[in-house]
Design a protein around this motif. Structure first.
Motif, PDB file in Angstrom:
ATOM      1  N   ILE A   1       0.869  -1.175   0.000  1.00 14.13           N
ATOM      2  CA  ILE A   1       0.000   0.000   0.000  1.00 14.13           C
ATOM      3  C   ILE A   1       0.904   1.223   0.000  1.00 14.13           C
ATOM      4  O   ILE A   1       1.729   1.395   0.906  1.00 14.13           O
ATOM      5  CB  ILE A   1      -0.926   0.026   1.227  1.00 14.13           C
ATOM      6  CG1 ILE A   1      -1.775  -1.246   1.287  1.00 14.13           C
ATOM      7  CG2 ILE A   1      -1.825   1.258   1.199  1.00 14.13           C
ATOM      8  CD1 ILE A   1      -2.623  -1.347   2.536  1.00 14.13           C
ATOM      9  N   PHE A   2       0.775   2.054  -1.014  1.00 15.48           N
ATOM     10  CA  PHE A   2       1.650   3.217  -1.185  1.00 15.48           C
ATOM     11  C   PHE A   2       0.804   4.473  -1.073  1.00 15.48           C
ATOM     12  O   PHE A   2      -0.083   4.721  -1.889  1.00 15.48           O
ATOM     13  CB  PHE A   2       2.345   3.147  -2.539  1.00 15.48           C
ATOM     14  CG  PHE A   2       3.460   4.144  -2.702  1.00 15.48           C
ATOM     15  CD1 PHE A   2       4.107   4.685  -1.610  1.00 15.48           C
ATOM     16  CD2 PHE A   2       3.865   4.555  -3.970  1.00 15.48           C
ATOM     17  CE1 PHE A   2       5.132   5.595  -1.754  1.00 15.48           C
ATOM     18  CE2 PHE A   2       4.889   5.466  -4.129  1.00 15.48           C
ATOM     19  CZ  PHE A   2       5.521   5.990  -3.022  1.00 15.48           C
ATOM     20  N   LEU A   3       1.088   5.299  -0.045  1.00 15.20           N
ATOM     21  CA  LEU A   3       0.395   6.567   0.156  1.00 15.20           C
ATOM     22  C   LEU A   3       1.376   7.686  -0.174  1.00 15.20           C
ATOM     23  O   LEU A   3       2.454   7.774   0.413  1.00 15.20           O
ATOM     24  CB  LEU A   3      -0.097   6.701   1.595  1.00 15.20           C
ATOM     25  CG  LEU A   3      -1.065   5.599   2.039  1.00 15.20           C
ATOM     26  CD1 LEU A   3      -0.380   4.659   3.014  1.00 15.20           C
ATOM     27  CD2 LEU A   3      -2.313   6.191   2.660  1.00 15.20           C
ATOM     28  N   THR A   4       0.993   8.542  -1.116  1.00 17.60           N
ATOM     29  CA  THR A   4       1.946   9.518  -1.615  1.00 17.60           C
ATOM     30  C   THR A   4       1.231  10.756  -2.133  1.00 17.60           C
ATOM     31  O   THR A   4       0.034  10.721  -2.467  1.00 17.60           O
ATOM     32  CB  THR A   4       2.795   8.899  -2.741  1.00 17.60           C
ATOM     33  OG1 THR A   4       3.718   9.871  -3.236  1.00 17.60           O
ATOM     34  CG2 THR A   4       1.918   8.410  -3.884  1.00 17.60           C
TER      35      THR A   4
ATOM     36  N   GLU B   1      -0.301   9.272  -9.363  1.00 14.99           N
ATOM     37  CA  GLU B   1      -0.421   7.826  -9.225  1.00 14.99           C
ATOM     38  C   GLU B   1       0.429   7.081 -10.251  1.00 14.99           C
ATOM     39  O   GLU B   1       1.048   6.056  -9.924  1.00 14.99           O
ATOM     40  CB  GLU B   1      -1.889   7.415  -9.374  1.00 14.99           C
ATOM     41  CG  GLU B   1      -2.131   5.932  -9.144  1.00 14.99           C
ATOM     42  CD  GLU B   1      -3.595   5.566  -9.167  1.00 14.99           C
ATOM     43  OE1 GLU B   1      -3.907   4.351  -9.153  1.00 14.99           O
ATOM     44  OE2 GLU B   1      -4.434   6.491  -9.191  1.00 14.99           O
ATOM     45  N   ALA B   2       0.497   7.570 -11.482  1.00 16.35           N
ATOM     46  CA  ALA B   2       1.284   6.885 -12.513  1.00 16.35           C
ATOM     47  C   ALA B   2       2.762   6.862 -12.147  1.00 16.35           C
ATOM     48  O   ALA B   2       3.446   5.838 -12.310  1.00 16.35           O
ATOM     49  CB  ALA B   2       1.078   7.563 -13.865  1.00 16.35           C
ATOM     50  N   GLU B   3       3.286   7.988 -11.635  1.00 18.55           N
ATOM     51  CA  GLU B   3       4.690   8.032 -11.233  1.00 18.55           C
ATOM     52  C   GLU B   3       4.949   7.110 -10.042  1.00 18.55           C
ATOM     53  O   GLU B   3       6.003   6.470  -9.961  1.00 18.55           O
ATOM     54  CB  GLU B   3       5.090   9.466 -10.893  1.00 18.55           C
ATOM     55  CG  GLU B   3       5.054  10.422 -12.072  1.00 18.55           C
ATOM     56  CD  GLU B   3       5.512  11.811 -11.690  1.00 18.55           C
ATOM     57  OE1 GLU B   3       6.126  11.953 -10.601  1.00 18.55           O
ATOM     58  OE2 GLU B   3       5.276  12.760 -12.464  1.00 18.55           O
ATOM     59  N   ALA B   4       4.007   7.059  -9.123  1.00 24.07           N
ATOM     60  CA  ALA B   4       4.180   6.201  -7.953  1.00 24.07           C
ATOM     61  C   ALA B   4       4.250   4.730  -8.356  1.00 24.07           C
ATOM     62  O   ALA B   4       5.090   3.981  -7.855  1.00 24.07           O
ATOM     63  CB  ALA B   4       3.047   6.440  -6.962  1.00 24.07           C
TER      64      ALA B   4
ATOM     65  N   VAL C   1      -2.288   2.138  -4.594  1.00 25.90           N
ATOM     66  CA  VAL C   1      -1.715   3.478  -4.515  1.00 25.90           C
ATOM     67  C   VAL C   1      -2.817   4.454  -4.124  1.00 25.90           C
ATOM     68  O   VAL C   1      -3.854   4.534  -4.805  1.00 25.90           O
ATOM     69  CB  VAL C   1      -1.062   3.896  -5.843  1.00 25.90           C
ATOM     70  CG1 VAL C   1      -0.523   5.325  -5.733  1.00 25.90           C
ATOM     71  CG2 VAL C   1       0.063   2.929  -6.212  1.00 25.90           C
ATOM     72  N   LEU C   2      -2.605   5.190  -3.051  1.00 23.06           N
ATOM     73  CA  LEU C   2      -3.586   6.161  -2.552  1.00 23.06           C
ATOM     74  C   LEU C   2      -2.942   7.543  -2.531  1.00 23.06           C
ATOM     75  O   LEU C   2      -1.889   7.731  -1.931  1.00 23.06           O
ATOM     76  CB  LEU C   2      -4.068   5.785  -1.152  1.00 23.06           C
ATOM     77  CG  LEU C   2      -4.847   4.479  -1.016  1.00 23.06           C
ATOM     78  CD1 LEU C   2      -5.150   4.198   0.441  1.00 23.06           C
ATOM     79  CD2 LEU C   2      -6.129   4.523  -1.822  1.00 23.06           C
ATOM     80  N   THR C   3      -3.576   8.488  -3.182  1.00 26.02           N
ATOM     81  CA  THR C   3      -3.146   9.883  -3.153  1.00 26.02           C
ATOM     82  C   THR C   3      -4.291  10.738  -2.642  1.00 26.02           C
ATOM     83  O   THR C   3      -5.465  10.335  -2.743  1.00 26.02           O
ATOM     84  CB  THR C   3      -2.728  10.364  -4.556  1.00 26.02           C
ATOM     85  OG1 THR C   3      -3.876  10.351  -5.416  1.00 26.02           O
ATOM     86  CG2 THR C   3      -1.648   9.457  -5.148  1.00 26.02           C
TER      87      THR C   3
END
Length: 374
Positions: free
Chosen positions: A335-338, A342-345, A359-361
């Motif tokens: 789980i990536f929160l940034t 989203e595409a770069e993450a 991926v959560l922004t």
């Protein structure tokens, strides 16, 4: 005549006592400041305990404690408080008289409204003469701080949205738990059927005359997740995006705790002070920190402390951070929160096929929340 002499002697004795009590007013006195818990929730009361102790054999007719509270600390009541004329906060002042080997304690409840780390000013110990007209003061040693973690997310319909997003994500992890058998623990034995691998045959059970028997393995594979947080305030003019990202991280970890999912937490940020105050005050810890795999109250508490201490400035570039704290070969869900797009993450993580990635922004969660529950 005798009465005059007695009055003079009594006056001299009182004068001597007055001078002695003033000169030695701080002897055998100790002041102590304690926090109920250095980890304080935003807008929730936290108690500060002020204690003055007389460890000597003599009475102390006047002893006081003074503590200045900055503007960030809001007192819950005005007991023992005076407001600074310059508007720089409040001052706590508590007075007492003490017998030998006696102490007096006072409680002051304060609130903090925003996430961050707040260092408390040193405690001032005051001693005086019999009448309290002449005083001496001393600054007590000690370092005290309050760390305030982020609040839970307050986006509209966030609970239903996160339940939908996290429910599907964790549901896939739970299903995978029953797709792979653990070859370590044997739950029992059953008869051999075509298609069973040879390595699963238990020859010890088979020679007992029951035919070929194979081992039944228990499904004990533990669901594991990596939670990565990369929030950079230097690239954006809106610091609330970083705060929202930290709040989302808290919400995600709370949901993992509720479902008893083991997770490793890594936060890409610099910190005002390293955990447990092992770096001098004011220094920044310029590398990401992580909480190892696990779950439970202490695990969750360490995660909250990291989020509270984070400055909002990243310690490493996003790609370098992901490469260091997430290895696709582990085949662990992520789980990536940034605050990054989203595409770069997703390009920074590049997971293996079949490995679940969420991926959560702040933008995507807000957009989906405005669209309604998924």
């Amino acid at each position: 005549m005798a009465a005059v002499v007695f009055a003079l002697v009594l006056a001299g004795l009182l004068f001597w006592l007055e001078q002695e009590s003033c000169v030695h007013s701080l002897d055998d006195l100790q002041g102590l400041l304690e926090t109920e818990d250095f980890l304080a929730e935003a807008d929730q009361p936290v108690n500060l305990r002020l204690t003055v102790r007389n460890s000597g054999p003599h009475w102390k007719s006047f002893a006081a404690l003074r503590l200045h509270l900055g503007r960030e600390l809001t007192p819950c009541s005005m007991d023992h408080l005076t407001r600074d004329c310059a508007g720089q906060g409040h001052t706590v002042r508590c007075t007492a008289w003490l017998r030998p080997q006696q102490e007096a304690s006072f409680k002051v409840a304060v609130r903090v409204g925003q996430r961050g780390r707040y260092v408390l000013e040193p405690l001032q110990l005051i001693g005086g003469d019999l009448l309290g007209l002449k005083t001496q003061s001393r600054t007590e040693r000690g370092f005290h701080e309050l760390v305030v973690p982020p609040r839970e997310c307050d986006l509209p319909e966030l609970d239903s949205l996160m339940d939908s997003l996290m429910g599907g994500f964790l549901g896939g992890i739970s299903v995978n738990r029953y797709l792979y058998e653990d070859p370590i623990l044997t739950a029992g034995y059953r008869e051999y059927t075509s298609g069973d691998p040879m390595r699963a045959i238990s020859w010890k059970q088979s020679v007992r005359g029951r035919g070929l028997m194979v081992k039944k393995f228990d499904y004990t594979t533990e669901p594991r997740v990596v939670v990565l947080v990369h929030a950079d305030s230097s690239r954006y003019t809106q610091p609330e995006r970083v705060e929202r990202c930290y709040s989302m991280a808290r919400t995600v970890c709370r949901m993992l705790e509720e479902k008893a999912v083991s997770y490793r937490f890594a936060l890409n940020a610099t910190f005002d002070l390293l955990m447990n105050a092992t770096v001098t005050a004011g220094d920044e810890w310029k590398k990401p920190l992580e909480v190892p795999q696990g779950y439970g109250p202490e695990h969750f508490r360490r995660m909250l402390e990291m989020l509270g201490r984070a400055t909002g400035q990243t310690a490493q570039p996003c790609r370098e951070f992901c490469a260091r704290y997430y290895h696709a070969q582990e085949q662990t869900s992520c789980i990536f929160l940034t605050t990054e797009p989203e595409a770069e993450a997703r390009a920074c993580l590049n997971p293996m096929p079949g490995v679940r990635l969420l991926v959560l922004t702040p933008e995507c969660v807000q957009q989906r929340g405005e669209e309604g529950p998924v």
